[in-house]
Write a protein that holds these residues in place. Structure first.
Motif, PDB file in Angstrom:
ATOM      1  N   ASP A  21       1.067  35.640  46.537  1.00 22.68           N
ATOM      2  CA  ASP A  21       0.763  34.360  47.176  1.00 22.68           C
ATOM      3  C   ASP A  21      -0.731  34.157  47.392  1.00 22.68           C
ATOM      4  O   ASP A  21      -1.142  33.191  48.051  1.00 22.68           O
ATOM      5  CB  ASP A  21       1.509  34.245  48.512  1.00 22.68           C
ATOM      6  N   SER A  22      -1.567  35.036  46.860  1.00 20.30           N
ATOM      7  CA  SER A  22      -3.007  34.907  47.042  1.00 20.30           C
ATOM      8  C   SER A  22      -3.554  33.769  46.182  1.00 20.30           C
ATOM      9  O   SER A  22      -3.047  33.482  45.095  1.00 20.30           O
ATOM     10  CB  SER A  22      -3.699  36.224  46.651  1.00 20.30           C
ATOM     11  N   LYS A  23      -4.626  33.113  46.678  1.00 26.04           N
ATOM     12  CA  LYS A  23      -5.247  32.020  45.941  1.00 26.04           C
ATOM     13  C   LYS A  23      -6.284  32.519  44.931  1.00 26.04           C
ATOM     14  O   LYS A  23      -6.765  31.751  44.111  1.00 26.04           O
ATOM     15  CB  LYS A  23      -5.910  31.052  46.925  1.00 26.04           C
ATOM     16  N   SER A  49     -11.212  31.896  40.152  1.00 23.37           N
ATOM     17  CA  SER A  49     -10.524  30.907  40.993  1.00 23.37           C
ATOM     18  C   SER A  49     -11.315  29.608  41.084  1.00 23.37           C
ATOM     19  O   SER A  49     -10.759  28.510  40.909  1.00 23.37           O
ATOM     20  CB  SER A  49     -10.304  31.485  42.393  1.00 23.37           C
TER      21      SER A  49
END
Length: 297
Positions: A53-55, A157
């Motif tokens: 669930d990390s961005k 990211s």
């Protein structure tokens, strides 16, 4: 009493010997386990392992060079491990490099051929990002000596986010240009210029989409480059020796027959040559007789 003492001393020696052997076996097993743990630790890496669930999004790559006992067997073992964990091989170059080759004549018709060579393989594999450490630990079992290990994790990211925002802006701009062309475009020059602008925006939008897909693929599947090699190997084999050309020379009788045939063919050629010159011979003979008859007068 002496017999009992001897029996007791013998039993004590046997127990001490068994204990020392067991201790040596345990020490060797412990040493082997420590070596395996050291090899596994040397190439494994948990760098940039993030939660689902990390961005953050990482592109992870690994570059490893190491020596193995047998390049071919290790290659098959690595390929099987990669397939087992959902990866695939994108490049492999297995080859033998010959360093020296010596031919030694050991008999009249046999030659000993000694070849010194080394085997190496360059492999590029793609493995699921979540299985990278597992695959690398599986590869560690093949390592006999580690030259180097480089593992990188690039955070993309922000670049993904920038591309997505740019795509949204480009999509809004495309819709506005399309609407302007449909409602306000009157002159052909204005329409053509607007169409060109729209085409450029769509091309830029498509390029960002492809760039995002490429980065997402690199995020999902890590790239691992492997360089395998082994110690120099010596191979010896006996081959049929090359015979001297004199060995194949015919005997004297065949040579005499061949000489007579050659002489006969030469004589035929000379005869045919003079027959081809018969006009010149005839003219020469006629001139000679005329000279004899009228030359003196």
């Amino acid at each position: 009493m002496k017999t009992i003492a001897k029996l007791g001393l013998t039993s004590l020696m046997i127990i001490a010997l068994l204990f020392s052997c067991k201790k040596a076996d345990y020490a060797s097993e412990e040493s082997a386990d420590l070596k395996m743990m050291a090899d596994s630790t040397a190439v494994s890496s948990s760098a940039a392992v993030v939660q689902k669930d990390s961005k953050q999004k990482f592109i992870r790559t690994a570059d490893i060079k190491f020596k193995v006992k047998n390049v071919v067997k290790s290659t098959y073992a690595i390929e099987n491990a990669v397939a087992k964990f959902g990866g695939f091989v994108t490049y492999t170059n297995l080859q033998s490099n010959i360093h020296d080759q010596i031919k030694t004549k050991i008999s009249q018709d046999s030659t000993l051929e000694t070849t010194k060579y080394s085997v190496e393989n360059n492999i590029t594999i793609r493995v699921p990002n979540t299985q990278l450490d597992t695959v690398i630990k599986s590869i560690a079992k093949q390592i006999d000596f580690l030259d180097f290990r480089v593992i990188k994790a690039d955070d993309v990211s922000l670049k993904l986010l920038a591309n997505q925002l740019s795509q949204k802006r480009s999509t809004v701009s495309e819709k506005r240009v399309e609407k302007a062309i449909d409602t306000k475009g009157k002159k052909i020059n204005d329409i053509m210029e607007a169409e060109n602008t729209l085409a450029n925006q769509k091309e830029a939008n498509d390029n960002r989409t492809i760039d995002n897909l490429s980065m997402q693929d690199q995020i999902n599947f890590s790239t691992v480059t492997l360089q395998l090699y082994q110690n120099e190997t010596i191979k010896q084999e006996i081959t049929a020796g090359e015979k001297d050309s004199a060995f194949y020379k015919p005997n004297l009788g065949i040579q005499i027959i061949d000489a007579l045939k050659s002489g006969w063919y030469i004589l035929q050629a000379i005869l045919v040559f003079f027959l081809n010159l018969w006009p010149f011979i005839l003219i020469g003979l006629g001139g000679f007789f005329l000279y004899k008859k009228y030359g003196k007068k």
